[in-house]
Design a protein around this motif. Structure first.
Motif, PDB file in Angstrom:
ATOM      1  N   THR A 101       0.858  -1.180   0.000  1.00 24.87           N
ATOM      2  CA  THR A 101       0.000   0.000   0.000  1.00 24.87           C
ATOM      3  C   THR A 101       0.897   1.233   0.000  1.00 24.87           C
ATOM      4  OG1 THR A 101      -1.926   1.021   1.077  1.00 24.87           O
ATOM      5  CG2 THR A 101      -0.215   0.156   2.527  1.00 24.87           C
ATOM      6  N   PHE A 102       0.313   2.371  -0.252  1.00 18.76           N
ATOM      7  CA  PHE A 102       1.070   3.619  -0.285  1.00 18.76           C
ATOM      8  C   PHE A 102       0.695   4.501   0.893  1.00 18.76           C
ATOM      9  CE2 PHE A 102       0.944   2.200  -4.703  1.00 18.76           C
ATOM     10  CZ  PHE A 102       2.293   2.270  -5.034  1.00 18.76           C
ATOM     11  N   SER A 103       1.558   5.456   1.195  1.00 17.24           N
ATOM     12  CA  SER A 103       1.318   6.361   2.323  1.00 17.24           C
ATOM     13  C   SER A 103       0.022   7.141   2.157  1.00 17.24           C
ATOM     14  CB  SER A 103       2.506   7.326   2.492  1.00 17.24           C
ATOM     15  OG  SER A 103       2.810   7.982   1.264  1.00 17.24           O
ATOM     16  N   GLY A 119       8.839  -3.954   4.842  1.00 15.00           N
ATOM     17  CA  GLY A 119       9.673  -3.175   3.944  1.00 15.00           C
ATOM     18  C   GLY A 119       8.970  -1.910   3.509  1.00 15.00           C
ATOM     19  N   ARG A 120       9.774  -0.972   3.040  1.00 16.14           N
ATOM     20  CA  ARG A 120       9.208   0.267   2.508  1.00 16.14           C
ATOM     21  C   ARG A 120      10.149   0.838   1.469  1.00 16.14           C
ATOM     22  NH1 ARG A 120       8.765   4.607   7.293  1.00 16.14           N
ATOM     23  NH2 ARG A 120       7.783   2.857   8.315  1.00 16.14           N
ATOM     24  N   LEU A 121       9.545   1.554   0.542  1.00 17.68           N
ATOM     25  CA  LEU A 121      10.286   2.203  -0.526  1.00 17.68           C
ATOM     26  C   LEU A 121       9.932   3.683  -0.490  1.00 17.68           C
ATOM     27  CD1 LEU A 121      12.128   1.944  -2.999  1.00 17.68           C
ATOM     28  CD2 LEU A 121      10.102   1.351  -4.337  1.00 17.68           C
ATOM     29  N   THR A 130       5.474   7.114   0.090  1.00 18.02           N
ATOM     30  CA  THR A 130       6.146   5.863   0.443  1.00 18.02           C
ATOM     31  C   THR A 130       5.264   4.681   0.083  1.00 18.02           C
ATOM     32  OG1 THR A 130       7.263   6.965   2.285  1.00 18.02           O
ATOM     33  CG2 THR A 130       7.177   4.566   2.357  1.00 18.02           C
ATOM     34  N   GLN A 131       5.890   3.637  -0.426  1.00 17.69           N
ATOM     35  CA  GLN A 131       5.207   2.370  -0.638  1.00 17.69           C
ATOM     36  C   GLN A 131       5.598   1.445   0.505  1.00 17.69           C
ATOM     37  OE1 GLN A 131       6.198   0.283  -4.267  1.00 17.69           O
ATOM     38  NE2 GLN A 131       4.405  -1.041  -4.103  1.00 17.69           N
ATOM     39  N   TYR A 132       4.587   0.839   1.144  1.00 13.53           N
ATOM     40  CA  TYR A 132       4.789  -0.057   2.273  1.00 13.53           C
ATOM     41  C   TYR A 132       4.457  -1.486   1.864  1.00 13.53           C
ATOM     42  CZ  TYR A 132       4.742   4.192   5.070  1.00 13.53           C
ATOM     43  OH  TYR A 132       5.021   5.434   5.585  1.00 13.53           O
ATOM     44  N   PHE A 133       5.217  -2.426   2.394  1.00 14.44           N
ATOM     45  CA  PHE A 133       4.987  -3.844   2.153  1.00 14.44           C
ATOM     46  C   PHE A 133       4.632  -4.497   3.475  1.00 14.44           C
ATOM     47  CE2 PHE A 133       7.766  -2.116  -1.009  1.00 14.44           C
ATOM     48  CZ  PHE A 133       7.248  -2.615  -2.193  1.00 14.44           C
ATOM     49  N   PHE A 134       3.514  -5.220   3.480  1.00  8.04           N
ATOM     50  CA  PHE A 134       2.998  -5.807   4.708  1.00  8.04           C
ATOM     51  C   PHE A 134       2.828  -7.314   4.574  1.00  8.04           C
ATOM     52  CE2 PHE A 134       1.517  -1.449   5.370  1.00  8.04           C
ATOM     53  CZ  PHE A 134       1.781  -1.263   6.718  1.00  8.04           C
ATOM     54  N   VAL A 135       2.933  -7.992   5.713  1.00  9.18           N
ATOM     55  CA  VAL A 135       2.682  -9.417   5.803  1.00  9.18           C
ATOM     56  C   VAL A 135       1.852  -9.688   7.048  1.00  9.18           C
ATOM     57  CG1 VAL A 135       4.822  -9.890   7.091  1.00  9.18           C
ATOM     58  CG2 VAL A 135       3.708 -11.732   5.796  1.00  9.18           C
TER      59      VAL A 135
END
Length: 144
Positions: A101-103, A119-121, A130-135
């Motif tokens: 998802t994105f900020s 993680g985040r980009l 920012t792009q966020y990576f979730f689990v």
């Protein structure tokens, strides 16, 4: 060495080469199942409130898109759609659910549902965002 622009067929060939390589390192059973899902939420007047798409592959669910009508975003529609995703993941005996998802979208929403950032980009898709990576690791006790 010369680098050229490839065709769609060239891209498919490259994809197949990587899949062949991956199969040497990943159990065959994980390659036999790949499914796509789409769940829609409707109100009593048959108006679309939202939807979610996901795919099952390699023993996990990957959420691709979650959309909720702006007027319904505080009404629990997204949570109910994600509950459907988790039920499906449990039905398929998945080990995890992955999403990004994105900020400017909903990172806090996913955190409330028990997802953890892995993680985040920064500065993506544009500067200041920012792009966020979730689990979400699934156990028998995982529930929203």
């Amino acid at each position: 060495m010369e680098i050229t622009i490839g065709t769609t067929e060239d891209g498919q060939w490259i994809r197949e080469q990587l899949i062949t390589y991956n199969r040497q390192h990943v159990p065959a059973a994980l390659y036999t199942e790949s499914e796509h899902y789409c769940f829609l939420a409707w109100d009593e007047d048959e108006e679309l409130l939202g939807g979610v798409t996901a795919s099952y592959v390699w023993n996990h669910l990957q959420v691709h898109f979650l959309w909720v009508d702006p007027e319904q975003r505080a009404e629990g529609v997204g949570k109910q759609l994600m509950e459907q995703i988790e039920s499906l993941a449990e039905e398929k005996s998945c080990s995890k659910i992955l999403l990004d998802t994105f900020s400017f979208q909903a990172p806090g929403f996913y955190e409330k549902l028990g997802f953890e950032e892995y993680g985040r980009l920064a500065d993506h898709p544009t500067e200041g965002q920012t792009q966020y990576f979730f689990v979400k690791q699934l156990t028998k006790e995982s529930h929203f």
